[in-house]
Design a protein around this motif. Structure first.
Motif, PDB file in Angstrom:
ATOM      1  N   TYR A  45       0.842  -1.188   0.000  1.00 24.07           N
ATOM      2  CA  TYR A  45       0.000   0.000   0.000  1.00 24.07           C
ATOM      3  C   TYR A  45       0.880   1.242   0.000  1.00 24.07           C
ATOM      4  N   VAL A  46       0.330   2.331  -0.556  1.00 29.82           N
ATOM      5  CA  VAL A  46       0.928   3.643  -0.415  1.00 29.82           C
ATOM      6  C   VAL A  46      -0.169   4.586   0.054  1.00 29.82           C
ATOM      7  N   SER A  47       0.170   5.500   0.922  1.00 34.00           N
ATOM      8  CA  SER A  47      -0.824   6.419   1.483  1.00 34.00           C
ATOM      9  C   SER A  47      -0.601   7.831   0.969  1.00 34.00           C
ATOM     10  N   LEU A  48      -1.685   8.508   0.615  1.00 35.71           N
ATOM     11  CA  LEU A  48      -1.672   9.918   0.267  1.00 35.71           C
ATOM     12  C   LEU A  48      -2.279  10.690   1.432  1.00 35.71           C
ATOM     13  N   GLN A  49      -1.518  11.589   2.010  1.00 38.94           N
ATOM     14  CA  GLN A  49      -2.051  12.440   3.075  1.00 38.94           C
ATOM     15  C   GLN A  49      -2.155  13.872   2.553  1.00 38.94           C
ATOM     16  N   TRP A  50      -3.371  14.410   2.553  1.00 34.84           N
ATOM     17  CA  TRP A  50      -3.627  15.738   2.021  1.00 34.84           C
ATOM     18  C   TRP A  50      -3.300  16.797   3.073  1.00 34.84           C
ATOM     19  N   LEU A  51      -2.513  17.794   2.676  1.00 32.84           N
ATOM     20  CA  LEU A  51      -2.092  18.852   3.585  1.00 32.84           C
ATOM     21  C   LEU A  51      -2.612  20.229   3.180  1.00 32.84           C
ATOM     22  N   GLY A  52      -3.334  20.285   2.047  1.00 32.23           N
ATOM     23  CA  GLY A  52      -3.854  21.562   1.585  1.00 32.23           C
ATOM     24  C   GLY A  52      -5.189  21.908   2.209  1.00 32.23           C
ATOM     25  N   GLN A  53      -5.856  22.884   1.613  1.00 35.28           N
ATOM     26  CA  GLN A  53      -7.153  23.318   2.100  1.00 35.28           C
ATOM     27  C   GLN A  53      -8.220  22.291   1.738  1.00 35.28           C
ATOM     28  N   ASN A  54      -9.343  22.331   2.446  1.00 32.53           N
ATOM     29  CA  ASN A  54     -10.476  21.479   2.108  1.00 32.53           C
ATOM     30  C   ASN A  54     -10.962  21.808   0.701  1.00 32.53           C
ATOM     31  N   THR A  55     -11.249  20.786  -0.081  1.00 28.77           N
ATOM     32  CA  THR A  55     -11.732  21.014  -1.439  1.00 28.77           C
ATOM     33  C   THR A  55     -13.241  21.135  -1.460  1.00 28.77           C
ATOM     34  N   THR A  56     -13.728  21.887  -2.446  1.00 28.77           N
ATOM     35  CA  THR A  56     -15.177  22.128  -2.551  1.00 28.77           C
ATOM     36  C   THR A  56     -15.854  21.148  -3.473  1.00 28.77           C
ATOM     37  N   GLN A  57     -15.067  20.319  -4.156  1.00 30.45           N
ATOM     38  CA  GLN A  57     -15.637  19.289  -5.019  1.00 30.45           C
ATOM     39  C   GLN A  57     -14.704  18.085  -5.024  1.00 30.45           C
ATOM     40  N   LYS A  58     -15.223  16.982  -5.572  1.00 31.25           N
ATOM     41  CA  LYS A  58     -14.424  15.768  -5.591  1.00 31.25           C
ATOM     42  C   LYS A  58     -13.247  15.926  -6.548  1.00 31.25           C
ATOM     43  N   ILE A  59     -12.107  15.353  -6.144  1.00 32.71           N
ATOM     44  CA  ILE A  59     -10.848  15.482  -6.876  1.00 32.71           C
ATOM     45  C   ILE A  59     -10.458  14.133  -7.451  1.00 32.71           C
ATOM     46  N   ASN A  60     -10.004  14.139  -8.728  1.00 32.11           N
ATOM     47  CA  ASN A  60      -9.585  12.905  -9.380  1.00 32.11           C
ATOM     48  C   ASN A  60      -8.165  12.553  -8.985  1.00 32.11           C
ATOM     49  N   ILE A  61      -7.958  11.289  -8.585  1.00 27.78           N
ATOM     50  CA  ILE A  61      -6.643  10.797  -8.169  1.00 27.78           C
ATOM     51  C   ILE A  61      -6.322   9.538  -8.976  1.00 27.78           C
ATOM     52  N   SER A  62      -5.115   9.494  -9.567  1.00 32.79           N
ATOM     53  CA  SER A  62      -4.704   8.359 -10.388  1.00 32.79           C
ATOM     54  C   SER A  62      -3.223   8.076 -10.181  1.00 32.79           C
ATOM     55  N   VAL A  63      -2.814   6.860 -10.579  1.00 29.09           N
ATOM     56  CA  VAL A  63      -1.409   6.453 -10.554  1.00 29.09           C
ATOM     57  C   VAL A  63      -1.003   6.077 -11.978  1.00 29.09           C
ATOM     58  N   TYR A  64       0.174   6.575 -12.415  1.00 26.96           N
ATOM     59  CA  TYR A  64       0.684   6.341 -13.763  1.00 26.96           C
ATOM     60  C   TYR A  64       2.054   5.670 -13.684  1.00 26.96           C
ATOM     61  N   ASP A  65       2.365   4.869 -14.728  1.00 24.15           N
ATOM     62  CA  ASP A  65       3.722   4.346 -14.824  1.00 24.15           C
ATOM     63  C   ASP A  65       4.592   5.335 -15.578  1.00 24.15           C
ATOM     64  N   ILE A  66       5.876   5.037 -15.740  1.00 25.91           N
ATOM     65  CA  ILE A  66       6.801   5.994 -16.332  1.00 25.91           C
ATOM     66  C   ILE A  66       6.592   6.154 -17.835  1.00 25.91           C
ATOM     67  N   TYR A  67       5.759   5.301 -18.447  1.00 29.10           N
ATOM     68  CA  TYR A  67       5.454   5.424 -19.866  1.00 29.10           C
ATOM     69  C   TYR A  67       4.154   6.175 -20.111  1.00 29.10           C
ATOM     70  N   GLY A  68       3.568   6.746 -19.056  1.00 23.64           N
ATOM     71  CA  GLY A  68       2.351   7.526 -19.208  1.00 23.64           C
ATOM     72  C   GLY A  68       1.074   6.724 -19.177  1.00 23.64           C
ATOM     73  N   LYS A  69       1.153   5.452 -18.866  1.00 25.14           N
ATOM     74  CA  LYS A  69      -0.041   4.611 -18.820  1.00 25.14           C
ATOM     75  C   LYS A  69      -0.659   4.674 -17.422  1.00 25.14           C
ATOM     76  N   ARG A  70      -1.963   4.960 -17.368  1.00 23.35           N
ATOM     77  CA  ARG A  70      -2.654   4.995 -16.074  1.00 23.35           C
ATOM     78  C   ARG A  70      -2.885   3.571 -15.603  1.00 23.35           C
ATOM     79  N   VAL A  71      -2.353   3.241 -14.438  1.00 19.75           N
ATOM     80  CA  VAL A  71      -2.406   1.865 -13.949  1.00 19.75           C
ATOM     81  C   VAL A  71      -3.370   1.706 -12.775  1.00 19.75           C
ATOM     82  N   ILE A  72      -3.705   2.798 -12.085  1.00 21.90           N
ATOM     83  CA  ILE A  72      -4.678   2.750 -10.995  1.00 21.90           C
ATOM     84  C   ILE A  72      -5.544   4.001 -11.067  1.00 21.90           C
ATOM     85  N   ILE A  73      -6.853   3.822 -11.027  1.00 21.19           N
ATOM     86  CA  ILE A  73      -7.781   4.931 -10.885  1.00 21.19           C
ATOM     87  C   ILE A  73      -8.303   4.894  -9.453  1.00 21.19           C
ATOM     88  N   VAL A  74      -7.837   5.812  -8.645  1.00 21.73           N
ATOM     89  CA  VAL A  74      -8.270   5.845  -7.251  1.00 21.73           C
ATOM     90  C   VAL A  74      -9.718   6.306  -7.168  1.00 21.73           C
TER      91      VAL A  74
END
Length: 411
Positions: free
Chosen positions: A341-370
């Motif tokens: 597992y890897v954890s993302l901890q948000w340190l910015g301000q509260n967002t007013t809408q849902k935010i898209n989070i994804s993981v990509y490999d070094i070739y630009g291919k999206r491998v995980i859609i959070v």
């Protein structure tokens, strides 16, 4: 540095052909226009075989999936009608992503032929390990696919098939790869001696079975800088915004030795690219192999036998370090390196809408859609990475049009 190519000065066209496929920088004075630092010989303790009359083809790849870049270098000399290999070296990185230590191997491991003029690695069949495309770099080119029948950490390359070049029979043809349209498979650029244009091959197959469509000339707004010449391009997410940009070297055929490096930023999306007008990135400099050699979260370059450090400041990139606890920034990714597992901890301000989070490999291919998440200060999102192959990945947060990203290593 090498300051001449004496055997070839008499023939301008031949020298142009040499320049296009050597990944080399052969003049003493190199201007990198703020992208790269000065050339360094024998970096990181590597003693690269000198090739005064030859030209070298470097490839950076994490061949054993241990989270750091290894180095292959093919030294070649042109004997018409092909490049002939004078020596082929493999340097395994025995250190870490941030502190590389290289050890030269005797002979070529993993079943790789010892006479390759040029080659590229990509997981073309989506089985979690790197396969290999090889290029003979002849007037009448051939491209062969070697399938990795081993594992991500112990490759074993076996010849599989010849790639059909009927539709793009350019002399000295080779391919560079990236998922330009974010459909889960790898597309390609054709590099070779051909009219000055970008030649793009969309992969209309599947991630498991590639099928390159007919060539497209100058797609997605790409513009050649000059009519006189030929283009050599590679994909790179230079600004770390989750889509692929392009570094392109324009070769002047008429003069035989003028070559200029340009950068094309992708200001579109990861599914619908749109490239800006080219920006000068280097005089007398040809892009070679890109990879994060010093663990600072940006891409450095090998060209010919020389190393060029990335000296650009990239505001959209949040460089990673080896942390076991969160540090500072808009968000933190930990642990780094990660395992299950890897954890993302948000340190910015509260967002007013849902935010898209994804993981990509070094070739630009999206491998995980959070997925889409509402982010609140100190909120932690746990992302399962256990099924990812070992290697380097980019975690991207699309913050209402502003892209934040951070790299991490998967063990």
């Amino acid at each position: 540095m090498k300051t001449h190519l004496s055997p070839f000065k008499q023939n301008a066209l031949l020298v142009a052909l040499l320049m296009i496929f050597c990944f080399c920088c052969y003049q003493t004075t190199v201007s990198a226009q703020g992208f790269f630092g000065d050339p360094v010989e024998n970096p990181f303790g590597i003693t690269i075989t000198s090739s005064e009359e030859n030209l070298s083809f470097p490839v950076l790849v994490d061949i054993d999936n241990d989270g750091d870049m290894d180095l292959f270098i093919s030294h070649r000399i042109f004997v018409s009608p092909c490049w002939q290999v004078s020596s082929f070296e493999f340097y395994e990185n025995m250190g870490t992503g941030g502190t590389p230590t290289f050890e030269k191997h005797e002979g070529m491991p993993f079943g790789i032929p010892s006479n390759l003029a040029a080659f590229q690695f990509v997981d073309i069949d989506n089985d979690g390990d790197l396969d290999m495309f090889t290029f003979n770099h002849c007037w009448f080119p051939t491209v062969n696919l070697f399938e990795n029948t081993g594992t991500p950490t112990a490759p074993d390359f076996i010849y599989k098939e010849m790639v059909d070049l009927t539709l793009y029979p350019y002399p000295f043809a080779s391919l560079s790869f990236g998922d330009l349209d974010n459909d889960g498979d790898y597309d390609a650029m054709v590099n070779g001696i051909h009219p000055a244009e970008f030649t793009y091959l969309e992969n209309i197959g599947t991630p498991e079975a590639y099928d390159f469509d007919v060539p497209q000339a100058d797609p997605y707004g790409l513009e050649i800088p000059l009519e006189d010449g030929s283009e050599f391009s590679i994909f790179a997410d230079w600004d770390c915004d989750g889509d692929l940009d392009i570094f392109n070297t324009h070769i002047s055929i008429s003069t035989g030795h003028d070559f200029t490096l340009y950068y094309y930023e992708n200001i579109g999306t990861d599914e619908s690219p749109d490239f800006t007008t080219p920006v000068l990135a280097g005089e007398d400099l040809m892009v070679g192999a890109l990879g994060d050699m010093d663990g600072d979260g940006d891409m450095d370059m090998f060209a010919d036998e020389y190393y060029f450090e990335n000296i650009s400041q990239i505001p959209a990139c949040i460089s990673s370090s080896v942390d076991i606890e969160p540090t500072s920034g808009y968000f933190n990714v930990y642990p780094n390196p990660a395992s299950d597992y890897v954890s993302l901890q948000w340190l910015g301000q509260n967002t007013t809408q849902k935010i898209n989070i994804s993981v990509y490999d070094i070739y630009g291919k999206r491998v995980i859609i959070v997925g889409n998440e509402m982010l609140e200060i100190r909120k932690t999102i746990e992302i399962k990475t256990s099924e990812l192959p070992q290697g380097i990945y980019l975690l991207k947060v699309d913050l209402e049009g502003y892209i934040l990203s951070k790299s991490f290593n998967k063990l």
